[in-house]
Motif scaffolding. Sequence first.
Motif, PDB file in Angstrom:
ATOM      1  N   VAL A   6     -33.318 -17.880 -31.981  1.00 43.42           N
ATOM      2  CA  VAL A   6     -33.531 -16.450 -32.169  1.00 43.42           C
ATOM      3  C   VAL A   6     -32.809 -15.762 -31.024  1.00 43.42           C
ATOM      4  O   VAL A   6     -33.108 -15.996 -29.850  1.00 43.42           O
ATOM      5  N   LEU A   7     -31.824 -14.936 -31.381  1.00 40.14           N
ATOM      6  CA  LEU A   7     -30.996 -14.264 -30.389  1.00 40.14           C
ATOM      7  C   LEU A   7     -31.492 -12.851 -30.158  1.00 40.14           C
ATOM      8  O   LEU A   7     -31.654 -12.090 -31.108  1.00 40.14           O
ATOM      9  N   GLY A   8     -31.737 -12.509 -28.902  1.00 37.64           N
ATOM     10  CA  GLY A   8     -32.158 -11.149 -28.584  1.00 37.64           C
ATOM     11  C   GLY A   8     -32.689 -11.059 -27.177  1.00 37.64           C
ATOM     12  O   GLY A   8     -32.929 -12.058 -26.505  1.00 37.64           O
ATOM     13  N   GLY A   9     -32.895  -9.843 -26.753  1.00 36.31           N
ATOM     14  CA  GLY A   9     -33.315  -9.581 -25.381  1.00 36.31           C
ATOM     15  C   GLY A   9     -34.794  -9.761 -25.117  1.00 36.31           C
ATOM     16  O   GLY A   9     -35.266  -9.447 -24.030  1.00 36.31           O
ATOM     17  N   GLY A  47     -21.180 -13.888 -32.090  1.00 35.06           N
ATOM     18  CA  GLY A  47     -20.677 -12.762 -32.871  1.00 35.06           C
ATOM     19  C   GLY A  47     -21.775 -11.805 -33.314  1.00 35.06           C
ATOM     20  O   GLY A  47     -21.540 -10.959 -34.174  1.00 35.06           O
ATOM     21  N   VAL A  48     -22.956 -11.921 -32.730  1.00 39.46           N
ATOM     22  CA  VAL A  48     -24.078 -11.059 -33.097  1.00 39.46           C
ATOM     23  C   VAL A  48     -24.049  -9.800 -32.229  1.00 39.46           C
ATOM     24  O   VAL A  48     -24.116  -9.872 -31.010  1.00 39.46           O
ATOM     25  N   MET A  49     -23.949  -8.662 -32.897  1.00 44.55           N
ATOM     26  CA  MET A  49     -23.903  -7.383 -32.190  1.00 44.55           C
ATOM     27  C   MET A  49     -25.221  -6.628 -32.302  1.00 44.55           C
ATOM     28  O   MET A  49     -25.469  -5.694 -31.564  1.00 44.55           O
ATOM     29  N   SER A  50     -26.042  -7.004 -33.257  1.00 43.20           N
ATOM     30  CA  SER A  50     -27.314  -6.333 -33.502  1.00 43.20           C
ATOM     31  C   SER A  50     -28.413  -7.393 -33.563  1.00 43.20           C
ATOM     32  O   SER A  50     -28.320  -8.340 -34.340  1.00 43.20           O
ATOM     33  N   THR A  51     -29.426  -7.231 -32.709  1.00 45.26           N
ATOM     34  CA  THR A  51     -30.489  -8.231 -32.647  1.00 45.26           C
ATOM     35  C   THR A  51     -31.742  -7.736 -33.350  1.00 45.26           C
ATOM     36  O   THR A  51     -31.885  -6.534 -33.572  1.00 45.26           O
ATOM     37  N   PRO A  52     -32.632  -8.629 -33.727  1.00 43.14           N
ATOM     38  CA  PRO A  52     -32.554 -10.060 -33.496  1.00 43.14           C
ATOM     39  C   PRO A  52     -31.570 -10.746 -34.436  1.00 43.14           C
ATOM     40  O   PRO A  52     -31.350 -10.300 -35.551  1.00 43.14           O
ATOM     41  N   GLY A  53     -31.007 -11.809 -33.922  1.00 40.40           N
ATOM     42  CA  GLY A  53     -30.145 -12.652 -34.729  1.00 40.40           C
ATOM     43  C   GLY A  53     -30.800 -14.010 -34.897  1.00 40.40           C
ATOM     44  O   GLY A  53     -31.598 -14.424 -34.058  1.00 40.40           O
ATOM     45  N   VAL A  54     -30.486 -14.690 -35.972  1.00 38.20           N
ATOM     46  CA  VAL A  54     -31.026 -16.028 -36.216  1.00 38.20           C
ATOM     47  C   VAL A  54     -29.860 -16.976 -36.478  1.00 38.20           C
ATOM     48  O   VAL A  54     -29.003 -16.697 -37.323  1.00 38.20           O
ATOM     49  N   VAL A  55     -29.853 -18.074 -35.728  1.00 42.77           N
ATOM     50  CA  VAL A  55     -28.854 -19.125 -35.906  1.00 42.77           C
ATOM     51  C   VAL A  55     -29.592 -20.356 -36.416  1.00 42.77           C
ATOM     52  O   VAL A  55     -30.576 -20.789 -35.820  1.00 42.77           O
ATOM     53  N   LEU A  56     -29.136 -20.891 -37.540  1.00 39.87           N
ATOM     54  CA  LEU A  56     -29.726 -22.093 -38.126  1.00 39.87           C
ATOM     55  C   LEU A  56     -28.682 -23.194 -38.108  1.00 39.87           C
ATOM     56  O   LEU A  56     -27.617 -23.052 -38.715  1.00 39.87           O
ATOM     57  N   ASP A  57     -28.978 -24.252 -37.375  1.00 41.87           N
ATOM     58  CA  ASP A  57     -28.061 -25.398 -37.253  1.00 41.87           C
ATOM     59  C   ASP A  57     -26.639 -24.959 -36.909  1.00 41.87           C
ATOM     60  O   ASP A  57     -25.668 -25.412 -37.508  1.00 41.87           O
ATOM     61  N   GLY A  58     -26.531 -24.024 -35.959  1.00 42.94           N
ATOM     62  CA  GLY A  58     -25.238 -23.593 -35.451  1.00 42.94           C
ATOM     63  C   GLY A  58     -24.552 -22.481 -36.225  1.00 42.94           C
ATOM     64  O   GLY A  58     -23.481 -22.030 -35.844  1.00 42.94           O
TER      65      GLY A  58
END
Length: 78
Positions: A6-9, A47-58
Amino acid sequence: MKTFKVLGGGCRNCEVTADLISQAAKEAGVEIQLDKVTDMAEILGHGVMSTPGVVLDGKVVHAGGIPGPDQVREWVKG
């Protein structure tokens, strides 16, 4: 085992997203690895500019807002 990031601040939406993923995995009886990424360089590296971002298996599967419960269940089961 599926690996989620989970990508975000660390905002409330990021926490809710992480909780949704954890709960969906628990309900499905699926073991996952869940990491929270707050480093902006790593987030932008995906490449995520707007959070939250989700990365699944890369692979980035979601960015910008809380994902829907059905979508999260599909990630966990798929």
